[in-house]
Scaffold this motif. Structure first.
Motif, mmCIF file in Angstrom:
data_model
loop_
_atom_site.group_PDB
_atom_site.id
_atom_site.type_symbol
_atom_site.label_atom_id
_atom_site.label_comp_id
_atom_site.label_asym_id
_atom_site.label_seq_id
_atom_site.Cartn_x
_atom_site.Cartn_y
_atom_site.Cartn_z
ATOM 1 N N GLU A 9 0.836 -1.207 0.000
ATOM 2 C CA GLU A 9 0.000 0.000 0.000
ATOM 3 C C GLU A 9 0.874 1.261 0.000
ATOM 4 N N LYS A 10 1.956 1.232 0.793
ATOM 5 C CA LYS A 10 2.843 2.380 0.833
ATOM 6 C C LYS A 10 3.526 2.575 -0.533
ATOM 7 N N LEU A 11 3.897 1.446 -1.183
ATOM 8 C CA LEU A 11 4.482 1.505 -2.523
ATOM 9 C C LEU A 11 3.509 2.155 -3.499
ATOM 10 N N LYS A 12 2.245 1.715 -3.475
ATOM 11 C CA LYS A 12 1.227 2.272 -4.382
ATOM 12 C C LYS A 12 1.053 3.773 -4.147
ATOM 13 N N LYS A 13 1.023 4.164 -2.880
ATOM 14 C CA LYS A 13 0.830 5.576 -2.537
ATOM 15 C C LYS A 13 2.011 6.417 -3.032
ATOM 16 N N LEU A 14 3.227 5.964 -2.750
ATOM 17 C CA LEU A 14 4.412 6.716 -3.174
ATOM 18 C C LEU A 14 4.526 6.759 -4.700
ATOM 19 N N TRP A 15 4.166 5.662 -5.338
ATOM 20 C CA TRP A 15 4.220 5.597 -6.806
ATOM 21 C C TRP A 15 3.234 6.597 -7.424
ATOM 22 N N SER A 16 2.043 6.656 -6.863
ATOM 23 C CA SER A 16 1.036 7.582 -7.397
ATOM 24 C C SER A 16 1.410 9.036 -7.148
ATOM 25 N N GLU A 17 2.245 9.296 -6.129
ATOM 26 C CA GLU A 17 2.713 10.650 -5.849
ATOM 27 C C GLU A 17 3.816 11.092 -6.808
ATOM 28 N N SER A 32 15.699 -2.916 -3.035
ATOM 29 C CA SER A 32 16.468 -2.193 -4.052
ATOM 30 C C SER A 32 15.529 -1.482 -5.022
ATOM 31 N N ARG A 33 16.098 -0.610 -5.796
ATOM 32 C CA ARG A 33 15.343 0.095 -6.837
ATOM 33 C C ARG A 33 14.722 -0.912 -7.807
ATOM 34 N N ASN A 34 15.496 -1.926 -8.204
ATOM 35 C CA ASN A 34 14.988 -2.941 -9.140
ATOM 36 C C ASN A 34 13.849 -3.750 -8.529
ATOM 37 N N ALA A 35 13.897 -4.000 -7.217
ATOM 38 C CA ALA A 35 12.800 -4.723 -6.563
ATOM 39 C C ALA A 35 11.527 -3.896 -6.626
ATOM 40 N N VAL A 36 11.652 -2.585 -6.443
ATOM 41 C CA VAL A 36 10.484 -1.693 -6.526
ATOM 42 C C VAL A 36 9.922 -1.713 -7.945
ATOM 43 N N ILE A 37 10.794 -1.606 -8.928
ATOM 44 C CA ILE A 37 10.344 -1.617 -10.325
ATOM 45 C C ILE A 37 9.648 -2.933 -10.652
ATOM 46 N N GLY A 38 10.220 -4.036 -10.217
ATOM 47 C CA GLY A 38 9.605 -5.337 -10.473
ATOM 48 C C GLY A 38 8.234 -5.455 -9.835
ATOM 49 N N LYS A 39 8.090 -4.987 -8.608
ATOM 50 C CA LYS A 39 6.801 -5.055 -7.913
ATOM 51 C C LYS A 39 5.772 -4.166 -8.607
ATOM 52 N N VAL A 40 6.198 -2.996 -9.055
ATOM 53 C CA VAL A 40 5.292 -2.094 -9.767
ATOM 54 C C VAL A 40 4.757 -2.776 -11.024
ATOM 55 N N HIS A 41 5.616 -3.458 -11.743
ATOM 56 C CA HIS A 41 5.174 -4.162 -12.953
ATOM 57 C C HIS A 41 4.258 -5.328 -12.619
ATOM 58 N N ARG A 42 4.567 -6.067 -11.575
ATOM 59 C CA ARG A 42 3.706 -7.202 -11.197
ATOM 60 C C ARG A 42 2.344 -6.736 -10.717
ATOM 61 N N LEU A 43 2.301 -5.551 -10.101
ATOM 62 C CA LEU A 43 1.023 -4.994 -9.653
ATOM 63 C C LEU A 43 0.284 -4.287 -10.791
ATOM 64 N N SER A 44 0.935 -4.177 -11.953
ATOM 65 C CA SER A 44 0.371 -3.501 -13.128
ATOM 66 C C SER A 44 -0.054 -2.074 -12.809
ATOM 67 N N LEU A 45 0.783 -1.370 -12.066
ATOM 68 C CA LEU A 45 0.487 0.017 -11.748
ATOM 69 C C LEU A 45 0.693 0.862 -13.001
ATOM 70 N N PRO A 46 -0.100 1.923 -13.153
ATOM 71 C CA PRO A 46 0.068 2.777 -14.341
ATOM 72 C C PRO A 46 1.401 3.508 -14.276
ATOM 73 N N GLY A 47 1.767 4.135 -15.395
ATOM 74 C CA GLY A 47 3.022 4.881 -15.445
ATOM 75 C C GLY A 47 3.098 5.892 -14.325
#
Length: 176
Positions: A9-17, A32-47
């Motif tokens: 949830e914190k990842l989604k919030k920070l990503w949307s900000e 790591s930065r790559n772990a965040v990027i991978g999770k964002v892609h797996r969650l199919s978050l928008p750009g």
């Protein structure tokens, strides 16, 4: 490191900000930065949202700055759909491709080409034309060898080829 519901949830919030993956990784800690990027892609978050404004405000309409076109321009344009990657999304974009008409070369009819003396490199002097003719790696390579004026390395004919006034070069570019 496990992705708990709270961390997701914190990842989604920070990503949307609009924070970068590196900034999110630093705030979450232990990833790591790559772990965040991978999770964002797996969650199919928008750009990622752009920092400092909304996504729609950041995209200003493109202005057409091209020169005026000829009246028959529309007949020479082909439209293709091209898919290209931008950020984390794929965009389909229609682009216009201008086809080029092939022009036929018509040589001038009133040109007089001087008869060259076909000199080798060791036969050249200060007063002979040094215009190269042919491929230097072949046996039939030679220099023009005609008489040249005092201040030029070329004869009068080759001077006109080598030293074209700027206005003539611009005309040649526009015609081509």
């Amino acid at each position: 490191m496990n992705w708990t519901d709270e961390r997701v949830e914190k990842l989604k919030k920070l990503w949307s900000e609009g924070l970068s993956a590196s900034q999110i990784a630093a705030q979450l800690g232990g990833v790591s930065r790559n772990a965040v990027i991978g999770k964002v892609h797996r969650l199919s978050l928008p750009g990622r949202a752009k920092a400092g404004g909304t996504a729609t405000a950041a995209r200003a309409p493109k202005r057409n700055t091209s020169a005026p076109r000829a009246p028959n321009y529309a007949s020479r344009i082909t439209t293709r759909t091209v898919t290209r990657q931008q950020g984390a999304t794929m965009l389909k974009e229609e682009i216009e491709i201008e086809t080029v008409e092939e022009m036929e070369y018509v040589p001038a009819k009133n040109v007089v080409v001087p008869i060259s003396r076909r000199l080798g490199l060791t036969e050249l002097t200060e007063r002979t034309c040094k215009w190269p003719v042919g491929d230097p790696l072949k046996d039939d390579f030679y220099f023009c060898g005609c008489d040249s004026p005092d201040s030029s390395p070329y004869c009068n004919y080759h001077q006109r080829l080598a030293y074209q006034p700027v206005s003539e070069r611009r005309k040649a570019v526009r015609v081509a």
